[in-house]
Design an enzyme around this catalytic site. Structure first.
Site, PDB file in Angstrom:
ATOM      1  N   ASN A   2       0.868  -1.176   0.000  1.00 47.51           N
ATOM      2  CA  ASN A   2       0.000   0.000   0.000  1.00 47.51           C
ATOM      3  C   ASN A   2       0.903   1.224   0.000  1.00 47.51           C
ATOM      4  O   ASN A   2       1.533   1.528   1.010  1.00 47.51           O
ATOM      5  CB  ASN A   2      -0.899  -0.027   1.253  1.00 47.51           C
ATOM      6  CG  ASN A   2      -1.717   1.244   1.404  1.00 47.51           C
ATOM      7  OD1 ASN A   2      -1.753   2.079   0.490  1.00 47.51           O
ATOM      8  ND2 ASN A   2      -2.361   1.391   2.553  1.00 47.51           N
ATOM      9  N   TRP A   3       0.945   1.895  -1.143  1.00 50.04           N
ATOM     10  CA  TRP A   3       1.890   3.016  -1.283  1.00 50.04           C
ATOM     11  C   TRP A   3       1.324   4.313  -0.737  1.00 50.04           C
ATOM     12  O   TRP A   3       1.989   5.361  -0.804  1.00 50.04           O
ATOM     13  CB  TRP A   3       2.336   3.137  -2.752  1.00 50.04           C
ATOM     14  CG  TRP A   3       3.156   1.943  -3.198  1.00 50.04           C
ATOM     15  CD1 TRP A   3       3.717   1.003  -2.368  1.00 50.04           C
ATOM     16  CD2 TRP A   3       3.501   1.545  -4.518  1.00 50.04           C
ATOM     17  NE1 TRP A   3       4.390   0.050  -3.100  1.00 50.04           N
ATOM     18  CE2 TRP A   3       4.279   0.362  -4.426  1.00 50.04           C
ATOM     19  CE3 TRP A   3       3.242   2.073  -5.784  1.00 50.04           C
ATOM     20  CZ2 TRP A   3       4.784  -0.301  -5.550  1.00 50.04           C
ATOM     21  CZ3 TRP A   3       3.752   1.410  -6.906  1.00 50.04           C
ATOM     22  CH2 TRP A   3       4.514   0.249  -6.784  1.00 50.04           C
ATOM     23  N   LYS A   4       0.076   4.266  -0.271  1.00 50.88           N
ATOM     24  CA  LYS A   4      -0.544   5.447   0.356  1.00 50.88           C
ATOM     25  C   LYS A   4      -0.334   6.676  -0.545  1.00 50.88           C
ATOM     26  O   LYS A   4      -0.317   6.549  -1.757  1.00 50.88           O
ATOM     27  CB  LYS A   4      -0.004   5.634   1.773  1.00 50.88           C
ATOM     28  CG  LYS A   4      -0.160   4.347   2.604  1.00 50.88           C
ATOM     29  CD  LYS A   4       0.069   4.510   4.069  1.00 50.88           C
ATOM     30  CE  LYS A   4      -0.099   3.153   4.764  1.00 50.88           C
ATOM     31  NZ  LYS A   4       0.031   3.241   6.208  1.00 50.88           N
TER      32      LYS A   4
ATOM     33  N   HIS B  96      -9.559   0.768   5.319  1.00 49.32           N
ATOM     34  CA  HIS B  96      -8.236   0.992   5.935  1.00 49.32           C
ATOM     35  C   HIS B  96      -8.416   1.950   7.122  1.00 49.32           C
ATOM     36  O   HIS B  96      -9.217   2.889   7.050  1.00 49.32           O
ATOM     37  CB  HIS B  96      -7.275   1.586   4.893  1.00 49.32           C
ATOM     38  CG  HIS B  96      -5.857   1.594   5.371  1.00 49.32           C
ATOM     39  ND1 HIS B  96      -5.397   2.521   6.280  1.00 49.32           N
ATOM     40  CD2 HIS B  96      -4.818   0.780   5.100  1.00 49.32           C
ATOM     41  CE1 HIS B  96      -4.120   2.272   6.538  1.00 49.32           C
ATOM     42  NE2 HIS B  96      -3.741   1.220   5.831  1.00 49.32           N
TER      43      HIS B  96
ATOM     44  N   GLU C  41      -6.779   4.377   8.126  1.00 51.03           N
ATOM     45  CA  GLU C  41      -6.593   5.804   7.815  1.00 51.03           C
ATOM     46  C   GLU C  41      -7.860   6.382   7.183  1.00 51.03           C
ATOM     47  O   GLU C  41      -8.196   7.540   7.399  1.00 51.03           O
ATOM     48  CB  GLU C  41      -5.365   5.979   6.910  1.00 51.03           C
ATOM     49  CG  GLU C  41      -4.076   5.795   7.707  1.00 51.03           C
ATOM     50  CD  GLU C  41      -2.885   5.298   6.898  1.00 51.03           C
ATOM     51  OE1 GLU C  41      -2.895   5.400   5.662  1.00 51.03           O
ATOM     52  OE2 GLU C  41      -1.931   4.792   7.535  1.00 51.03           O
TER      53      GLU C  41
ATOM     54  N   GLU D  96      -4.953  -5.136  10.722  1.00 51.69           N
ATOM     55  CA  GLU D  96      -3.945  -4.088  10.871  1.00 51.69           C
ATOM     56  C   GLU D  96      -4.210  -3.337  12.174  1.00 51.69           C
ATOM     57  O   GLU D  96      -5.022  -2.397  12.193  1.00 51.69           O
ATOM     58  CB  GLU D  96      -4.034  -3.090   9.717  1.00 51.69           C
ATOM     59  CG  GLU D  96      -3.624  -3.629   8.374  1.00 51.69           C
ATOM     60  CD  GLU D  96      -3.143  -2.509   7.446  1.00 51.69           C
ATOM     61  OE1 GLU D  96      -2.004  -2.599   6.983  1.00 51.69           O
ATOM     62  OE2 GLU D  96      -3.890  -1.549   7.227  1.00 51.69           O
TER      63      GLU D  96
ATOM     64  N   GLY E 249       2.802   2.244  10.727  1.00 44.57           N
ATOM     65  CA  GLY E 249       3.734   3.355  10.568  1.00 44.57           C
ATOM     66  C   GLY E 249       4.467   3.724  11.850  1.00 44.57           C
ATOM     67  O   GLY E 249       5.081   4.791  11.927  1.00 44.57           O
TER      68      GLY E 249
ATOM     69  N   SER F   1       3.780  -2.169  10.237  1.00 43.85           N
ATOM     70  CA  SER F   1       5.235  -2.206  10.414  1.00 43.85           C
ATOM     71  C   SER F   1       5.872  -3.534  10.005  1.00 43.85           C
ATOM     72  O   SER F   1       6.844  -3.980  10.612  1.00 43.85           O
ATOM     73  CB  SER F   1       5.612  -1.842  11.857  1.00 43.85           C
ATOM     74  OG  SER F   1       5.208  -0.511  12.144  1.00 43.85           O
TER      75      SER F   1
ATOM     76  N   GLY G 117       3.096  -1.223   4.206  1.00 39.21           N
ATOM     77  CA  GLY G 117       3.106   0.203   3.880  1.00 39.21           C
ATOM     78  C   GLY G 117       4.513   0.655   3.537  1.00 39.21           C
ATOM     79  O   GLY G 117       5.037   0.382   2.457  1.00 39.21           O
ATOM     80  N   GLY G 118       5.161   1.327   4.482  1.00 39.31           N
ATOM     81  CA  GLY G 118       6.469   1.953   4.256  1.00 39.31           C
ATOM     82  C   GLY G 118       7.480   1.057   3.562  1.00 39.31           C
ATOM     83  O   GLY G 118       8.153   1.492   2.612  1.00 39.31           O
TER      84      GLY G 118
HETATM   85  P1  13P Z   1       3.264   0.355   7.576  1.00 39.67           P
HETATM   86  O1  13P Z   1       3.751  -0.937   6.986  1.00 39.67           O
HETATM   87  O2  13P Z   1       3.993   1.557   7.076  1.00 39.67           O
HETATM   88  O3  13P Z   1       3.167   0.275   9.054  1.00 39.67           O
HETATM   89  O4  13P Z   1       1.755   0.545   7.028  1.00 39.67           O
HETATM   90  C1  13P Z   1       0.860  -0.493   7.159  1.00 39.67           C
HETATM   91  C2  13P Z   1      -0.363  -0.166   6.413  1.00 39.67           C
HETATM   92  O5  13P Z   1      -1.138   0.674   6.799  1.00 39.67           O
HETATM   93  C3  13P Z   1      -0.602  -0.895   5.165  1.00 39.67           C
HETATM   94  O6  13P Z   1      -1.911  -0.688   4.716  1.00 39.67           O
END
Ligand code: 13P
Length: 251
Positions: free
Chosen positions: A9-11, A96, A98, A168, A174, A213, A234-235
């Site tokens: 997920n590149w957000k 998600h 967020e 999640e 994050g 993470s 994510g990251g």
């Molecule tokens: P991180 O891997 O950066 O913690 O993000 C997880 C995430 O929200 C994937 O959708």
């Protein structure tokens, strides 16, 4: 046997140039094969078409980060599932944390999005997870069950056959503070048991992936758990080498 799935997920990260570079590196890095795992990337929406074109013929499948529940209409700024289908999108993140927090998506809204996606033969990746406060007050399972039940009651358990669930925990996203493999496995088993109360068959088949993470150092231990069928990253998915290592940690 459930086939594993790892999604990046590149957000809201990247540019035309950096995303093209990342896609190229992922395609190249997967040429020698990523066995037994479905691999997915979810770029920001403006880069969907470029991603579709670049990924054609590769092992990588295309995902999107969000969708609207309605088929069309006066919803400025939103994107319909049919539009995502036009770009060969195979998976969409739904609910998600967020989006739940920043866009105020309720369980009811998430449930509507889930069914809208299925109408276009796209697999929803339904995200569930508790906040730190909810975990510390002993309500983690209750919160996750409520989020899941909202979708089950709206669409029925049979709809889950074409879905993926992502656990999640909000406190692990994050933050660099991942759930331990044991903590994650415990919640994944709980989610599978909730499903099994409605359908043992669907519970046995559905993929439940972990996010929060995930990195090259912890992926193997997480993916080795019996109820963890991959990851939502994510990251670490923005770095081609690390993301490839994570994808290859599934075996
Ligand atoms: P991180 O891997 O950066 O913690 O993000 C997880 C995430 O929200 C994937 O959708």
């Amino acid at each position: 046997m459930r086939r594993s799935l790892v999604a990046g997920n590149w957000k809201m990260h990247g540019s035309r140039e950096s995303i093209a570079d990342l896609l190229q590196a992922l395609i190249k890095g997967a040429r020698d094969g990523i066995d037994g795992v479905d691999v997915v990337v979810c770029p920001p929406l403006p880069y969907l078409q470029m991603s579709q074109q670049m990924l054609a013929g590769s092992v990588w499948q295309l995902g999107a980060q969000t969708v609207h529940s309605q088929p069309c209409g006066a919803y400025t700024g939103e994107v319909a599932a049919s539009m995502l289908a036009d770009f060969s999108v195979r998976y969409v993140l739904v609910g998600h944390s967020e989006r739940r927090q920043l866009a105020h998506e309720t369980d009811a809204v998430v449930a509507e999005k889930f069914s809208a996606v299925l109408r276009h033969a796209i697999s929803p990746i339904l995200c569930l997870g508790e906040t730190l406060e909810e975990r510390e007050s002993g309500r983690a399972e209750e919160v996750v069950a409520m989020q899941l039940n909202a979708v089950l009651e709206h669409s029925g358990v049979s709809a889950m056959a074409n879905a993926v669930i992502a656990y999640e925990p909000v406190w692990a996203i994050g933050t660099g503070r991942t759930a331990s493999a044991g903590q994650a496995q415990e919640m994944h088993r709980f989610i599978r048991e909730l499903m099994a109360r409605r359908s043992a068959k669907v519970a046995g088949q559905i993929r439940i992936i972990y996010g929060g993470s995930v990195n090259a150092g912890n992926a193997r231990a997480l993916f080795a758990q019996s109820d963890i069928d991959g990851g939502l990253v994510g990251g670490a998915s923005l770095k081609a080498d690390e993301f490839l290592t994570i994808c290859k940690s599934v075996s």
